[in-house]
Design a protein around this motif. Sequence first.
Motif, PDB file in Angstrom:
ATOM      1  N   PRO A 324       7.878  -2.639 -18.885  1.00  0.00           N
ATOM      2  CA  PRO A 324       6.466  -3.032 -19.050  1.00  0.00           C
ATOM      3  C   PRO A 324       6.094  -4.329 -18.358  1.00  0.00           C
ATOM      4  N   SER A 325       7.083  -5.194 -18.040  1.00  0.00           N
ATOM      5  CA  SER A 325       6.783  -6.497 -17.432  1.00  0.00           C
ATOM      6  C   SER A 325       7.085  -6.532 -15.940  1.00  0.00           C
ATOM      7  N   LEU A 326       7.418  -5.403 -15.344  1.00  0.00           N
ATOM      8  CA  LEU A 326       7.834  -5.366 -13.938  1.00  0.00           C
ATOM      9  C   LEU A 326       6.732  -5.875 -13.009  1.00  0.00           C
ATOM     10  N   THR A 327       7.094  -6.828 -12.147  1.00  0.00           N
ATOM     11  CA  THR A 327       6.135  -7.358 -11.164  1.00  0.00           C
ATOM     12  C   THR A 327       6.675  -7.281  -9.734  1.00  0.00           C
ATOM     13  N   HIS A 328       8.006  -7.176  -9.565  1.00  0.00           N
ATOM     14  CA  HIS A 328       8.609  -7.139  -8.235  1.00  0.00           C
ATOM     15  C   HIS A 328       9.618  -5.990  -8.172  1.00  0.00           C
ATOM     16  N   LEU A 329       9.422  -5.108  -7.201  1.00  0.00           N
ATOM     17  CA  LEU A 329      10.284  -3.933  -7.061  1.00  0.00           C
ATOM     18  C   LEU A 329      10.874  -3.889  -5.657  1.00  0.00           C
ATOM     19  N   HIS A 330      12.189  -3.712  -5.577  1.00  0.00           N
ATOM     20  CA  HIS A 330      12.907  -3.627  -4.302  1.00  0.00           C
ATOM     21  C   HIS A 330      13.786  -2.377  -4.355  1.00  0.00           C
ATOM     22  N   VAL A 331      13.519  -1.400  -3.481  1.00  0.00           N
ATOM     23  CA  VAL A 331      14.293  -0.160  -3.437  1.00  0.00           C
ATOM     24  C   VAL A 331      14.915  -0.018  -2.057  1.00  0.00           C
ATOM     25  N   SER A 332      16.241   0.148  -2.026  1.00  0.00           N
ATOM     26  CA  SER A 332      16.959   0.280  -0.762  1.00  0.00           C
ATOM     27  C   SER A 332      17.777   1.566  -0.770  1.00  0.00           C
ATOM     28  N   GLN A 333      17.681   2.344   0.329  1.00  0.00           N
ATOM     29  CA  GLN A 333      18.444   3.583   0.470  1.00  0.00           C
ATOM     30  C   GLN A 333      19.124   3.617   1.839  1.00  0.00           C
ATOM     31  N   LYS A 334      20.051   4.558   1.992  1.00  0.00           N
ATOM     32  CA  LYS A 334      20.760   4.681   3.262  1.00  0.00           C
ATOM     33  C   LYS A 334      19.894   5.310   4.339  1.00  0.00           C
ATOM     34  N   ARG A 355       3.160   0.197 -14.001  1.00  0.00           N
ATOM     35  CA  ARG A 355       1.849  -0.378 -13.721  1.00  0.00           C
ATOM     36  C   ARG A 355       1.851  -1.043 -12.355  1.00  0.00           C
ATOM     37  N   GLN A 356       0.769  -1.731 -12.055  1.00  0.00           N
ATOM     38  CA  GLN A 356       0.654  -2.444 -10.791  1.00  0.00           C
ATOM     39  C   GLN A 356       1.733  -3.515 -10.684  1.00  0.00           C
ATOM     40  N   VAL A 357       2.287  -3.679  -9.484  1.00  0.00           N
ATOM     41  CA  VAL A 357       3.287  -4.713  -9.238  1.00  0.00           C
ATOM     42  C   VAL A 357       2.735  -5.703  -8.220  1.00  0.00           C
ATOM     43  N   ARG A 358       3.311  -6.902  -8.199  1.00  0.00           N
ATOM     44  CA  ARG A 358       2.842  -7.926  -7.267  1.00  0.00           C
ATOM     45  C   ARG A 358       3.455  -7.750  -5.884  1.00  0.00           C
ATOM     46  N   SER A 359       4.731  -7.356  -5.831  1.00  0.00           N
ATOM     47  CA  SER A 359       5.368  -7.186  -4.524  1.00  0.00           C
ATOM     48  C   SER A 359       6.232  -5.934  -4.526  1.00  0.00           C
ATOM     49  N   LEU A 360       6.257  -5.267  -3.378  1.00  0.00           N
ATOM     50  CA  LEU A 360       7.037  -4.046  -3.184  1.00  0.00           C
ATOM     51  C   LEU A 360       7.845  -4.203  -1.898  1.00  0.00           C
ATOM     52  N   VAL A 361       9.151  -4.013  -1.996  1.00  0.00           N
ATOM     53  CA  VAL A 361      10.034  -4.045  -0.836  1.00  0.00           C
ATOM     54  C   VAL A 361      10.774  -2.720  -0.770  1.00  0.00           C
ATOM     55  N   THR A 362      10.710  -2.052   0.371  1.00  0.00           N
ATOM     56  CA  THR A 362      11.430  -0.789   0.532  1.00  0.00           C
ATOM     57  C   THR A 362      12.269  -0.842   1.800  1.00  0.00           C
ATOM     58  N   ARG A 363      13.455  -0.276   1.708  1.00  0.00           N
ATOM     59  CA  ARG A 363      14.335  -0.115   2.861  1.00  0.00           C
ATOM     60  C   ARG A 363      14.784   1.338   2.924  1.00  0.00           C
ATOM     61  N   GLN A 364      14.480   1.985   4.020  1.00  0.00           N
ATOM     62  CA  GLN A 364      14.862   3.376   4.230  1.00  0.00           C
ATOM     63  C   GLN A 364      14.322   4.301   3.144  1.00  0.00           C
ATOM     64  N   VAL A 365      13.138   4.017   2.655  1.00  0.00           N
ATOM     65  CA  VAL A 365      12.420   4.926   1.760  1.00  0.00           C
ATOM     66  C   VAL A 365      11.459   5.733   2.628  1.00  0.00           C
ATOM     67  N   GLY A 366      11.423   7.050   2.421  1.00  0.00           N
ATOM     68  CA  GLY A 366      10.611   7.908   3.261  1.00  0.00           C
ATOM     69  C   GLY A 366       9.146   7.517   3.287  1.00  0.00           C
ATOM     70  N   LEU A 367       8.461   7.891   4.367  1.00  0.00           N
ATOM     71  CA  LEU A 367       7.066   7.534   4.547  1.00  0.00           C
ATOM     72  C   LEU A 367       6.188   8.060   3.414  1.00  0.00           C
ATOM     73  N   LYS A 368       6.389   9.322   3.047  1.00  0.00           N
ATOM     74  CA  LYS A 368       5.560   9.918   1.999  1.00  0.00           C
ATOM     75  C   LYS A 368       5.786   9.209   0.665  1.00  0.00           C
ATOM     76  N   HIS A 369       7.046   8.904   0.354  1.00  0.00           N
ATOM     77  CA  HIS A 369       7.336   8.189  -0.890  1.00  0.00           C
ATOM     78  C   HIS A 369       6.771   6.767  -0.848  1.00  0.00           C
ATOM     79  N   THR A 370       6.861   6.120   0.310  1.00  0.00           N
ATOM     80  CA  THR A 370       6.328   4.761   0.450  1.00  0.00           C
ATOM     81  C   THR A 370       4.821   4.741   0.227  1.00  0.00           C
ATOM     82  N   MET A 371       4.124   5.707   0.835  1.00  0.00           N
ATOM     83  CA  MET A 371       2.672   5.764   0.664  1.00  0.00           C
ATOM     84  C   MET A 371       2.295   6.034  -0.785  1.00  0.00           C
TER      85      MET A 371
END
Length: 415
Positions: A324-334, A355-371
Amino acid sequence: MSKRENQDRSPNGSEKGIHKLANETLAHIFLSGSLTLSTNLNSNTSSAFSLILVCHHWNTLALSLPSLWTTLDLDLHALKNWGQDAAEACLWKFASICLSRSSNQLLHLTLCHSIVGPMEKLANLGAISDRWVSLNTDSTTLTNIVNDRSNFSGFSKLCFLSLNVRSEPLGRISDTTGPIIDLDDDEEDQEHTGETNVEAPHLKYFQCRLRLSLSHRNDAQDAFFCLPHSLRANVTDLTIVSCAHLGTLSEKMRGTLTNRMARLTHLRLCLSSSAPAISNNLTPPHPTSLSLPHVTHLFVDSAMGGQSANHDDAWKHLSYLTLPSLTHLHVSQKQPEEEDPNHNEFFGRFLLKTRQVRSLVTRQVGLKHTMALIKSLNPETITNSNDFDDLEKWGVLRSFHRGSTDGATEHGDGL
């Protein structure tokens, strides 16, 4: 006078170059950068021992700066080729030299697990635990330290603690096959019965690292609960390595994470390469989600390789968590996913709960999932480091988020 010192003097004897600098300026230079003095040459970053060899002036100045000698990495393993006795003698001679020059300054210590009885030896050198401001060690060594009642004097100054919870594999359980064996949670949890009473300070930072593959899981949790409750409750940053699935944690561990770690704000999941076994052969014994009410920063690093069937591994973990308190999300894949996110039940479940987050970082996450992540989470800042083959698709992504309020989209190396 050294050759270098002689070169830095003019014919009339006056100093020039760096030797003309005031002692205060030289001291500032000497104390800049990393100051780690280590028995492992690969970890040593301080120039303290080099400085005392340059000239008499620098030797005197370096020896008059106690702070130059207060960050020690005592790595006995790096000296193993010397033989046990010689290695220990060398390590404690090194520690004695450094600590004798540290005056009564606060200490930053890294202690490897191979050191036997470190508290007594450090106390004899004047490095009592009341002087420690930061400590990097493993759970076995920490337990030995706090149980040494003759020499341990408390952690009154400790602000930073980094702890690797050591565990051994059970042997009879493989990472990919076999049953999941839970800890015995039937008995009432008696937090303070028979444990060492340690008055823990309000640590600014306490990173705890657990290895929770199926073969290490029980032993790692046992080692974690052997720590004094007053320390466990202070964990601010939890890293779980080789995490097969959070649903395999014991009920006691789940309860501790949910209710007894109020300072836990950063969670890092380094997923196990054996995670597909969870979905194929094993059912997590705790199907309900794990609620971590105080976590604000989540880092998920998937170890999955090239099989497309494994790409939803990160989303399985995310869908299992309630944050419930998540504000920063970082997801990394191969590598990026190719399937439609609308067909990924784990991904959809995660979006419904987040809910809404303040920052999102993705590495090797597909375009459709990123959008889909951007549309649902509406982050203020985005950092992507995906290898999209079609640059026009990246243009679509940029235009997709261009209208968001106070948003910034970057395409680079990530955090």
